[in-house]
Scaffold this motif. Structure first.
Motif, PDB file in Angstrom:
ATOM      1  N   THR A 288       0.808  -1.110   0.004  1.00  0.00           N
ATOM      2  CA  THR A 288      -0.096   0.098  -0.024  1.00  0.00           C
ATOM      3  C   THR A 288       0.907   1.414  -0.167  1.00  0.00           C
ATOM      4  O   THR A 288       0.601   2.270  -0.816  1.00  0.00           O
ATOM      5  CB  THR A 288      -0.819   0.110   1.237  1.00  0.00           C
ATOM      6  N   TRP A 289       1.747   1.358   0.809  1.00  0.00           N
ATOM      7  CA  TRP A 289       2.703   2.378   0.612  1.00  0.00           C
ATOM      8  C   TRP A 289       3.539   2.515  -0.504  1.00  0.00           C
ATOM      9  O   TRP A 289       3.443   3.842  -0.936  1.00  0.00           O
ATOM     10  CB  TRP A 289       3.882   2.027   1.979  1.00  0.00           C
ATOM     11  N   PHE A 290       3.963   1.412  -1.049  1.00  0.00           N
ATOM     12  CA  PHE A 290       4.625   1.478  -2.454  1.00  0.00           C
ATOM     13  C   PHE A 290       3.813   2.033  -3.326  1.00  0.00           C
ATOM     14  O   PHE A 290       4.046   2.848  -4.163  1.00  0.00           O
ATOM     15  CB  PHE A 290       5.156   0.074  -2.894  1.00  0.00           C
ATOM     16  N   CYS A 291       2.570   1.798  -3.477  1.00  0.00           N
ATOM     17  CA  CYS A 291       1.662   2.200  -4.473  1.00  0.00           C
ATOM     18  C   CYS A 291       1.363   3.655  -4.053  1.00  0.00           C
ATOM     19  O   CYS A 291       1.064   4.658  -5.091  1.00  0.00           O
ATOM     20  CB  CYS A 291       0.408   1.361  -4.467  1.00  0.00           C
ATOM     21  N   GLN A 292       0.998   4.012  -2.909  1.00  0.00           N
ATOM     22  CA  GLN A 292       0.775   5.421  -2.687  1.00  0.00           C
ATOM     23  C   GLN A 292       1.941   6.476  -3.207  1.00  0.00           C
ATOM     24  O   GLN A 292       1.611   7.623  -3.541  1.00  0.00           O
ATOM     25  CB  GLN A 292       0.199   5.721  -1.202  1.00  0.00           C
TER      26      GLN A 292
END
Length: 188
Positions: free
Chosen positions: A75-79
């Motif tokens: 999630t962090w990576f995508c955001q």
């Protein structure tokens, strides 16, 4: 159970003073675990890699996690990749009036189709047509990208949409254009 144990809650009923808000804060106060390895991914490289055929953001995150097992979560990576894209990419929003344009092209990769009579597998070319205003999409599998298949895709798309748009915008079809010129392409 793990969240309760981490929050120090080991008995039931809960001690006095533990209302729903307190309980939610204790159990769900932090989302996920903090990363131990905080090396930030090279988002410029990721953006270049995403342009290659068959490469997805999930695949690139998996490669990042293989190199950094204690790194950031998906999630962090995508955001953060989306934030990088917003900072570095100029965007243009083309607004179409309803019925003004139908955009057509062949999708990049083929799809295997099995002939039910023989069991033979053939690669199918995927013709795609999209109405600009609504993004209503039509897809059609054909045996090739030759001119007769291209024309059949156009006819089927117009029948599917139930009418003709003011303009049909086609990408440069190799089978339909012998010499690509901006103002006067030479047809096949």
């Amino acid at each position: 159970m793990l969240r309760a144990r981490e929050a120090g809650l080991s008995c039931w009923p809960l001690p006095p003073g533990h209302d729903d808000a307190t309980l939610e804060r204790l159990l769900f106060g932090r989302a996920g675990r903090p990363p131990q390895d905080v090396s930030e991914p090279d988002f410029a490289l990721i953006a270049r890699e995403l342009k290659r055929k068959g490469v997805t953001l999930t695949l690139l995150w998996q490669e990042y996690r293989a190199a950094h097992p204690d790194g950031y979560g998906y999630t962090w990576f995508c955001q953060h990749f989306a934030a990088f894209e917003r900072r570095t990419s100029a965007t243009f929003r083309n607004r179409h009036a309803a019925g003004a344009v139908m955009q057509t092209d062949y999708a990049g990769q083929t799809v295997p189709v099995i002939d039910p009579a023989t069991g033979a597998i053939y690669p199918a070319q995927i013709f795609v047509a999209v109405l600009g205003a609504s993004n209503l999409t039509f897809a059609f599998a054909s045996s090739s990208q030759k001119l007769p298949d291209w024309i059949e895709g156009q006819v089927r798309a117009l029948a599917f949409f139930g009418g003709v748009t003011i303009a049909i915008v086609c990408d440069t079809l190799k089978a339909g254009v012998v010499k690509a010129l901006w103002f006067e392409p030479t047809g096949a």
